[in-house]
Design an enzyme around this catalytic site. Structure first.
Site, mmCIF file in Angstrom:
data_model
loop_
_atom_site.group_PDB
_atom_site.id
_atom_site.type_symbol
_atom_site.label_atom_id
_atom_site.label_comp_id
_atom_site.label_asym_id
_atom_site.label_seq_id
_atom_site.Cartn_x
_atom_site.Cartn_y
_atom_site.Cartn_z
ATOM 1 N N LYS A 194 1.146 -1.018 -0.070
ATOM 2 C CA LYS A 194 0.338 0.309 -0.134
ATOM 3 C C LYS A 194 0.647 1.281 0.387
ATOM 4 C CE LYS A 194 -0.470 2.228 2.936
ATOM 5 N NZ LYS A 194 -0.367 4.084 2.817
ATOM 6 N N THR B 14 5.492 6.354 2.989
ATOM 7 C CA THR B 14 4.413 5.298 3.982
ATOM 8 C C THR B 14 3.663 4.454 3.074
ATOM 9 O OG1 THR B 14 4.032 7.076 4.819
ATOM 10 C CG2 THR B 14 2.027 5.379 5.164
ATOM 11 N N ASN C 22 -3.848 16.037 0.730
ATOM 12 C CA ASN C 22 -3.738 16.212 2.353
ATOM 13 C C ASN C 22 -4.337 17.778 2.989
ATOM 14 O OD1 ASN C 22 -1.440 14.181 2.022
ATOM 15 N ND2 ASN C 22 -1.249 14.814 0.838
ATOM 16 N N SER D 270 -9.251 14.765 8.917
ATOM 17 C CA SER D 270 -10.764 14.790 8.222
ATOM 18 C C SER D 270 -11.480 13.656 7.587
ATOM 19 C CB SER D 270 -11.981 16.212 8.569
ATOM 20 O OG SER D 270 -10.743 16.678 7.665
#
Length: 407
Positions: free
Chosen positions: A179, A190, A402, A407
Protein backbone atom coordinates in the site's frame (compact mmCIF):
# COMPACT_ATOMS: atom_id res chain seq x y z
CA UNK A 1 9.23 -16.62 -15.19
CA UNK A 2 5.44 -16.69 -15.49
CA UNK A 3 3.34 -13.77 -14.29
CA UNK A 4 0.22 -15.03 -12.52
CA UNK A 5 -2.79 -13.47 -10.81
CA UNK A 6 -2.48 -13.10 -7.07
CA UNK A 7 -0.64 -11.63 -4.14
CA UNK A 8 0.21 -12.91 -0.67
CA UNK A 9 -1.94 -16.05 -1.01
CA UNK A 10 -0.40 -17.16 -4.31
CA UNK A 11 2.43 -19.14 -2.69
CA UNK A 12 1.79 -22.57 -1.17
CA UNK A 13 0.84 -22.60 2.49
CA UNK A 14 -0.13 -18.92 2.90
CA UNK A 15 -3.56 -17.64 3.94
CA UNK A 16 -4.86 -14.11 4.36
CA UNK A 17 -7.91 -12.16 5.48
CA UNK A 18 -9.17 -8.61 5.70
CA UNK A 19 -12.05 -7.05 7.59
CA UNK A 20 -13.53 -3.89 9.05
CA UNK A 21 -12.64 -3.57 12.73
CA UNK A 22 -14.02 -0.04 13.10
CA UNK A 23 -10.64 1.69 13.36
CA UNK A 24 -11.45 4.20 10.62
CA UNK A 25 -15.00 4.80 11.83
CA UNK A 26 -16.42 3.99 8.41
CA UNK A 27 -17.35 0.91 6.41
CA UNK A 28 -13.92 0.35 4.86
CA UNK A 29 -11.76 -2.65 5.75
CA UNK A 30 -8.97 -1.66 8.11
CA UNK A 31 -7.31 -4.85 9.41
CA UNK A 32 -5.48 -7.64 7.60
CA UNK A 33 -3.73 -10.85 8.55
CA UNK A 34 -1.27 -13.07 6.68
CA UNK A 35 -0.52 -16.53 8.05
CA UNK A 36 1.76 -19.37 6.97
CA UNK A 37 1.06 -23.01 7.74
CA UNK A 38 4.75 -23.47 8.43
CA UNK A 39 7.40 -21.24 10.03
CA UNK A 40 9.12 -18.80 7.67
CA UNK A 41 12.58 -17.37 7.36
CA UNK A 42 12.20 -13.61 7.11
CA UNK A 43 13.90 -10.58 5.64
CA UNK A 44 13.03 -6.92 6.01
CA UNK A 45 13.98 -3.35 5.25
CA UNK A 46 12.61 -0.34 7.09
CA UNK A 47 12.29 3.44 7.06
CA UNK A 48 15.42 5.57 7.36
CA UNK A 49 13.45 8.30 9.13
CA UNK A 50 14.85 8.77 12.65
CA UNK A 51 11.27 9.23 13.77
CA UNK A 52 10.06 5.67 13.28
CA UNK A 53 6.89 3.96 14.40
CA UNK A 54 6.57 1.36 17.13
CA UNK A 55 5.81 -1.47 14.65
CA UNK A 56 9.08 -0.72 12.84
CA UNK A 57 10.99 -1.18 16.11
CA UNK A 58 9.10 -4.43 16.81
CA UNK A 59 9.63 -5.89 13.33
CA UNK A 60 13.31 -4.98 13.20
CA UNK A 61 13.82 -7.02 16.34
CA UNK A 62 11.82 -10.00 15.04
CA UNK A 63 13.64 -10.04 11.68
CA UNK A 64 17.05 -9.74 13.32
CA UNK A 65 16.63 -12.01 16.32
CA UNK A 66 13.72 -14.43 15.95
CA UNK A 67 14.47 -17.80 14.32
CA UNK A 68 11.26 -17.61 12.30
CA UNK A 69 8.00 -15.74 11.76
CA UNK A 70 4.61 -17.17 10.91
CA UNK A 71 2.03 -14.37 10.98
CA UNK A 72 1.63 -10.70 10.13
CA UNK A 73 -1.16 -8.48 11.43
CA UNK A 74 -1.70 -5.06 9.88
CA UNK A 75 -4.02 -2.16 10.57
CA UNK A 76 -4.75 0.97 8.57
CA UNK A 77 -6.15 4.25 9.88
CA UNK A 78 -3.69 4.75 12.77
CA UNK A 79 0.10 4.63 12.29
CA UNK A 80 1.13 3.92 15.91
CA UNK A 81 3.96 6.43 15.40
CA UNK A 82 5.11 9.02 17.95
CA UNK A 83 3.15 7.11 20.60
CA UNK A 84 5.87 6.43 23.19
CA UNK A 85 5.84 3.43 25.51
CA UNK A 86 2.12 2.97 24.98
CA UNK A 87 2.80 2.36 21.30
CA UNK A 88 5.49 -0.21 22.09
CA UNK A 89 3.14 -1.95 24.52
CA UNK A 90 0.45 -2.01 21.85
CA UNK A 91 2.74 -4.00 19.52
CA UNK A 92 3.43 -6.51 22.27
CA UNK A 93 -0.28 -6.79 23.00
CA UNK A 94 -1.01 -7.39 19.32
CA UNK A 95 1.61 -10.13 19.17
CA UNK A 96 0.18 -11.77 22.28
CA UNK A 97 -3.34 -11.69 20.87
CA UNK A 98 -2.19 -13.18 17.55
CA UNK A 99 -0.18 -15.81 19.41
CA UNK A 100 -3.26 -16.89 21.33
CA UNK A 101 -5.50 -16.83 18.26
CA UNK A 102 -3.18 -18.79 15.97
CA UNK A 103 -1.17 -20.83 18.47
CA UNK A 104 2.18 -19.46 17.31
CA UNK A 105 4.95 -17.91 19.45
CA UNK A 106 4.72 -14.16 20.10
CA UNK A 107 8.24 -13.92 18.66
CA UNK A 108 6.83 -15.25 15.36
CA UNK A 109 4.35 -12.39 14.96
CA UNK A 110 5.10 -9.34 12.84
CA UNK A 111 2.96 -6.21 13.16
CA UNK A 112 2.44 -3.18 10.94
CA UNK A 113 0.38 -0.01 11.02
CA UNK A 114 -0.36 2.84 8.65
CA UNK A 115 -2.45 5.99 8.95
CA UNK A 116 -2.51 9.10 11.12
CA UNK A 117 0.68 9.81 13.09
CA UNK A 118 0.44 10.60 16.81
CA UNK A 119 -2.78 8.74 17.60
CA UNK A 120 -2.83 5.72 19.90
CA UNK A 121 -4.15 2.43 18.55
CA UNK A 122 -7.71 1.65 19.71
CA UNK A 123 -6.65 -1.63 21.30
CA UNK A 124 -10.17 -2.82 22.04
CA UNK A 125 -10.95 -2.74 18.31
CA UNK A 126 -7.52 -4.10 17.35
CA UNK A 127 -7.79 -7.09 19.68
CA UNK A 128 -11.38 -7.78 18.61
CA UNK A 129 -10.20 -7.76 15.00
CA UNK A 130 -7.35 -10.14 15.79
CA UNK A 131 -9.82 -12.61 17.32
CA UNK A 132 -12.04 -12.43 14.24
CA UNK A 133 -9.41 -12.52 11.48
CA UNK A 134 -8.36 -16.20 11.91
CA UNK A 135 -11.97 -17.26 11.27
CA UNK A 136 -11.81 -15.56 7.87
CA UNK A 137 -8.39 -16.81 6.70
CA UNK A 138 -8.28 -18.40 3.28
CA UNK A 139 -5.82 -19.13 0.48
CA UNK A 140 -7.86 -17.91 -2.50
CA UNK A 141 -7.15 -14.86 -4.65
CA UNK A 142 -10.21 -13.26 -3.09
CA UNK A 143 -8.81 -13.68 0.42
CA UNK A 144 -5.55 -12.06 -0.69
CA UNK A 145 -7.48 -9.19 -2.24
CA UNK A 146 -9.43 -8.60 0.98
CA UNK A 147 -6.11 -8.28 2.82
CA UNK A 148 -4.69 -5.95 0.16
CA UNK A 149 -7.78 -3.74 0.41
CA UNK A 150 -7.63 -3.65 4.21
CA UNK A 151 -4.17 -2.06 4.30
CA UNK A 152 -5.13 0.84 1.99
CA UNK A 153 -5.33 4.44 3.21
CA UNK A 154 -5.55 7.04 0.42
CA UNK A 155 -4.78 4.36 -2.18
CA UNK A 156 -7.38 4.20 -4.94
CA UNK A 157 -6.68 0.55 -5.86
CA UNK A 158 -5.30 -2.53 -4.16
CA UNK A 159 -1.79 -3.51 -5.25
CA UNK A 160 -0.83 -7.15 -5.84
CA UNK A 161 1.75 -9.01 -7.97
CA UNK A 162 2.71 -12.68 -8.25
CA UNK A 163 5.04 -14.82 -10.38
CA UNK A 164 6.14 -18.44 -10.68
CA UNK A 165 9.58 -19.80 -11.52
CA UNK A 166 11.25 -23.20 -11.75
CA UNK A 167 13.95 -23.92 -9.16
CA UNK A 168 15.59 -27.33 -9.39
CA UNK A 169 12.55 -28.85 -11.05
CA UNK A 170 10.16 -27.43 -8.43
CA UNK A 171 7.60 -24.68 -9.02
CA UNK A 172 8.31 -21.73 -6.74
CA UNK A 173 5.84 -18.88 -6.30
CA UNK A 174 6.55 -15.33 -5.16
CA UNK A 175 3.60 -13.03 -4.44
CA UNK A 176 3.14 -9.73 -2.69
CA UNK A 177 0.87 -6.86 -1.76
CA UNK A 178 1.62 -3.30 -0.80
CA UNK A 179 0.00 0.00 0.00
CA UNK A 180 1.08 3.57 -0.50
CA UNK A 181 -0.05 6.70 -2.28
CA UNK A 182 1.29 9.67 -0.29
CA UNK A 183 4.27 10.53 1.92
CA UNK A 184 6.26 8.56 -0.63
CA UNK A 185 9.94 9.32 -1.17
CA UNK A 186 13.19 7.44 -1.83
CA UNK A 187 14.52 5.58 1.18
CA UNK A 188 11.02 4.17 1.37
CA UNK A 189 7.82 5.88 2.20
CA UNK A 190 4.39 5.59 3.86
CA UNK A 191 4.30 2.25 2.27
CA UNK A 192 3.91 -1.23 3.57
CA UNK A 193 4.91 -4.24 1.50
CA UNK A 194 4.45 -7.91 2.33
CA UNK A 195 5.89 -10.63 0.11
CA UNK A 196 5.33 -14.35 0.58
CA UNK A 197 7.08 -17.23 -1.11
CA UNK A 198 7.14 -21.00 -0.79
CA UNK A 199 10.83 -21.06 -1.72
CA UNK A 200 13.32 -22.85 0.48
CA UNK A 201 16.05 -20.25 1.01
CA UNK A 202 18.68 -19.36 3.58
CA UNK A 203 17.83 -16.34 5.72
CA UNK A 204 21.10 -14.55 4.99
CA UNK A 205 20.59 -14.99 1.24
CA UNK A 206 17.03 -13.69 1.46
CA UNK A 207 18.08 -10.66 3.51
CA UNK A 208 20.97 -9.85 1.17
CA UNK A 209 18.83 -9.89 -1.96
CA UNK A 210 15.92 -8.06 -0.33
CA UNK A 211 18.17 -5.19 0.74
CA UNK A 212 19.77 -4.97 -2.71
CA UNK A 213 16.47 -5.10 -4.58
CA UNK A 214 14.76 -2.51 -2.37
CA UNK A 215 17.64 -0.16 -3.17
CA UNK A 216 16.73 -0.32 -6.86
CA UNK A 217 12.93 -0.43 -6.49
CA UNK A 218 11.18 1.07 -3.47
CA UNK A 219 14.10 3.42 -2.83
CA UNK A 220 13.70 4.75 -6.36
CA UNK A 221 10.09 5.95 -6.06
CA UNK A 222 8.76 9.33 -5.00
CA UNK A 223 5.35 10.96 -4.90
CA UNK A 224 5.88 14.02 -2.75
CA UNK A 225 9.36 14.04 -1.18
CA UNK A 226 8.20 13.06 2.32
CA UNK A 227 9.90 10.06 3.94
CA UNK A 228 7.53 8.31 6.35
CA UNK A 229 7.77 6.90 9.85
CA UNK A 230 6.33 3.46 9.03
CA UNK A 231 8.00 2.16 5.87
CA UNK A 232 8.30 -1.60 5.97
CA UNK A 233 9.12 -4.33 3.46
CA UNK A 234 8.81 -7.87 4.82
CA UNK A 235 9.54 -11.09 2.94
CA UNK A 236 8.47 -14.47 4.35
CA UNK A 237 9.63 -17.79 2.90
CA UNK A 238 8.12 -21.02 4.23
CA UNK A 239 10.02 -23.57 2.10
CA UNK A 240 6.90 -25.51 1.11
CA UNK A 241 7.97 -25.68 -2.56
CA UNK A 242 10.57 -28.19 -1.31
CA UNK A 243 13.25 -26.99 -3.72
CA UNK A 244 16.93 -27.45 -2.91
CA UNK A 245 17.77 -24.69 -0.47
CA UNK A 246 18.87 -21.46 -2.13
CA UNK A 247 22.11 -19.99 -0.78
CA UNK A 248 24.24 -17.05 -1.85
CA UNK A 249 26.46 -19.45 -3.81
CA UNK A 250 23.80 -21.65 -5.42
CA UNK A 251 23.04 -21.56 -9.13
CA UNK A 252 19.39 -20.78 -8.36
CA UNK A 253 20.19 -17.59 -6.43
CA UNK A 254 19.92 -15.37 -9.52
CA UNK A 255 16.73 -17.06 -10.72
CA UNK A 256 14.98 -16.35 -7.44
CA UNK A 257 16.56 -12.88 -7.26
CA UNK A 258 15.03 -12.00 -10.64
CA UNK A 259 11.58 -13.17 -9.51
CA UNK A 260 11.72 -11.18 -6.28
CA UNK A 261 13.07 -8.18 -8.20
CA UNK A 262 10.12 -8.32 -10.59
CA UNK A 263 7.57 -8.48 -7.77
CA UNK A 264 9.13 -5.60 -5.81
CA UNK A 265 9.65 -3.46 -8.92
CA UNK A 266 6.06 -3.87 -10.09
CA UNK A 267 4.70 -3.14 -6.62
CA UNK A 268 6.90 -0.02 -6.52
CA UNK A 269 5.49 1.14 -9.83
CA UNK A 270 1.95 0.52 -8.62
CA UNK A 271 2.60 2.81 -5.65
CA UNK A 272 4.15 5.55 -7.79
CA UNK A 273 1.35 5.29 -10.34
CA UNK A 274 -1.29 5.63 -7.61
CA UNK A 275 0.23 8.73 -6.06
CA UNK A 276 -2.30 10.93 -4.34
CA UNK A 277 -4.28 12.85 -6.94
CA UNK A 278 -2.04 11.77 -9.81
CA UNK A 279 -3.13 11.13 -13.39
CA UNK A 280 -0.11 9.18 -14.62
CA UNK A 281 2.97 7.19 -13.70
CA UNK A 282 6.14 9.15 -14.47
CA UNK A 283 9.23 7.02 -15.15
CA UNK A 284 12.72 8.52 -15.41
CA UNK A 285 15.57 6.59 -17.01
CA UNK A 286 19.14 7.89 -16.79
CA UNK A 287 21.40 6.22 -19.35
CA UNK A 288 25.16 6.02 -19.85
CA UNK A 289 26.24 7.48 -16.53
CA UNK A 290 29.80 7.13 -15.27
CA UNK A 291 28.65 5.36 -12.08
CA UNK A 292 25.51 3.67 -10.77
CA UNK A 293 25.17 6.09 -7.89
CA UNK A 294 25.44 9.06 -10.26
CA UNK A 295 22.62 7.63 -12.37
CA UNK A 296 20.43 7.03 -9.29
CA UNK A 297 20.96 10.55 -7.93
CA UNK A 298 20.14 12.13 -11.29
CA UNK A 299 17.03 9.99 -11.82
CA UNK A 300 15.70 10.71 -8.34
CA UNK A 301 16.35 14.43 -8.70
CA UNK A 302 14.27 14.56 -11.87
CA UNK A 303 11.42 12.41 -10.58
CA UNK A 304 11.13 14.47 -7.36
CA UNK A 305 11.21 17.90 -9.02
CA UNK A 306 7.88 19.59 -8.28
CA UNK A 307 8.20 21.79 -11.36
CA UNK A 308 8.87 18.79 -13.61
CA UNK A 309 5.96 16.87 -12.05
CA UNK A 310 3.68 19.86 -12.64
CA UNK A 311 4.82 20.05 -16.27
CA UNK A 312 3.99 16.37 -16.73
CA UNK A 313 0.51 17.07 -15.35
CA UNK A 314 0.14 19.93 -17.84
CA UNK A 315 1.46 17.78 -20.74
CA UNK A 316 4.10 20.47 -21.24
CA UNK A 317 7.49 19.43 -22.69
CA UNK A 318 9.31 21.88 -20.43
CA UNK A 319 12.67 20.13 -20.74
CA UNK A 320 14.52 22.96 -19.01
CA UNK A 321 13.05 21.81 -15.71
CA UNK A 322 14.54 18.35 -16.22
CA UNK A 323 17.99 19.69 -17.04
CA UNK A 324 17.74 22.08 -14.09
CA UNK A 325 16.89 19.23 -11.72
CA UNK A 326 19.89 17.30 -12.98
CA UNK A 327 22.09 20.32 -12.43
CA UNK A 328 21.18 20.81 -8.76
CA UNK A 329 21.21 17.09 -7.94
CA UNK A 330 24.80 17.20 -6.72
CA UNK A 331 25.85 14.51 -9.18
CA UNK A 332 28.65 15.04 -11.66
CA UNK A 333 27.25 16.27 -14.98
CA UNK A 334 28.34 17.72 -18.32
CA UNK A 335 25.16 19.55 -19.44
CA UNK A 336 26.41 20.15 -22.97
CA UNK A 337 26.45 16.37 -23.56
CA UNK A 338 22.94 15.56 -22.34
CA UNK A 339 20.22 14.22 -24.65
CA UNK A 340 16.62 14.10 -23.38
CA UNK A 341 13.70 12.10 -24.78
CA UNK A 342 10.02 11.75 -23.92
CA UNK A 343 8.33 8.42 -24.58
CA UNK A 344 4.88 6.84 -24.16
CA UNK A 345 2.55 4.62 -26.13
CA UNK A 346 2.16 7.58 -28.52
CA UNK A 347 5.83 7.36 -29.55
CA UNK A 348 9.31 8.56 -28.66
CA UNK A 349 10.68 12.05 -29.27
CA UNK A 350 14.15 13.54 -28.78
CA UNK A 351 13.66 17.03 -27.40
CA UNK A 352 17.22 17.87 -26.32
CA UNK A 353 20.50 17.02 -28.03
CA UNK A 354 23.84 17.95 -26.48
CA UNK A 355 22.15 20.27 -23.99
CA UNK A 356 20.11 22.21 -26.58
CA UNK A 357 16.55 21.91 -27.84
CA UNK A 358 15.94 19.98 -31.03
CA UNK A 359 13.49 21.13 -33.67
CA UNK A 360 10.79 18.94 -32.15
CA UNK A 361 7.05 19.18 -32.63
CA UNK A 362 5.27 20.65 -29.61
CA UNK A 363 2.05 18.95 -30.77
CA UNK A 364 3.75 15.54 -30.85
CA UNK A 365 5.34 16.18 -27.47
CA UNK A 366 1.96 17.05 -25.97
CA UNK A 367 0.46 13.90 -27.47
CA UNK A 368 3.21 11.77 -25.92
CA UNK A 369 2.84 13.48 -22.54
CA UNK A 370 -0.93 12.93 -22.56
CA UNK A 371 -0.57 9.17 -22.14
CA UNK A 372 -0.04 7.00 -19.08
CA UNK A 373 2.71 6.16 -18.27
CA UNK A 374 5.11 8.87 -19.41
CA UNK A 375 8.84 8.13 -19.63
CA UNK A 376 11.64 10.71 -19.60
CA UNK A 377 15.04 9.45 -20.75
CA UNK A 378 18.23 11.38 -20.01
CA UNK A 379 21.38 10.18 -21.78
CA UNK A 380 24.37 11.78 -20.06
CA UNK A 381 27.03 10.14 -22.29
CA UNK A 382 29.60 9.65 -19.54
CA UNK A 383 29.81 5.86 -19.20
CA UNK A 384 27.74 2.68 -19.23
CA UNK A 385 25.74 2.75 -15.99
CA UNK A 386 22.00 3.41 -15.72
CA UNK A 387 19.18 3.75 -13.20
CA UNK A 388 15.41 4.15 -13.23
CA UNK A 389 13.18 6.09 -10.84
CA UNK A 390 9.40 6.23 -10.66
CA UNK A 391 7.02 8.95 -9.57
CA UNK A 392 3.88 10.67 -10.77
CA UNK A 393 2.56 14.03 -11.87
CA UNK A 394 1.67 16.74 -9.34
CA UNK A 395 -1.97 17.76 -9.47
CA UNK A 396 -4.48 20.05 -7.75
CA UNK A 397 -6.00 17.02 -6.07
CA UNK A 398 -2.78 16.20 -4.19
CA UNK A 399 -3.19 19.39 -2.15
CA UNK A 400 -6.91 18.77 -1.62
CA UNK A 401 -6.29 15.23 -0.32
CA UNK A 402 -3.56 16.28 2.10
CA UNK A 403 -5.15 19.51 3.28
CA UNK A 404 -7.86 17.56 5.10
CA UNK A 405 -6.20 14.13 5.54
CA UNK A 406 -7.11 13.78 9.22
CA UNK A 407 -10.76 14.63 8.60
Amino acid sequence: MEIIKGGVTAAKGFCAAGLNAGIKNNEKKDMAMVYSEKPCVTAGTFTTNKVFAAPVKWDKDIVANSPFAQAVVVNSGVANACTGKEGDDACAAEAKAVSEALQVPESAVLVASTGVIGAQLPMDKICAGIKELPKKLGSSLEHGTLAAEAIMTTDTVDKQVAVQIEVGGKTVTVGGMCKGAGMIHPNMATMLCFVTTDACIKKDALQKMTKAIVSDTFNMISVDGDTSTNDTVLVLANGMAENDIITEDSKDYQTFYDALFYVLRELSKKIAGDGEGCTCLFEVQVKNAAAKEQAKVLAKSIVTSSLTKAAIFGHDANWGRILCAMGYSGADLEPEKVDIYFESEAGKLKIVENGKATDYSEEKATEILSKNPVIAIADVKMGNEEATAWGCDLTFDYVKINADYRS
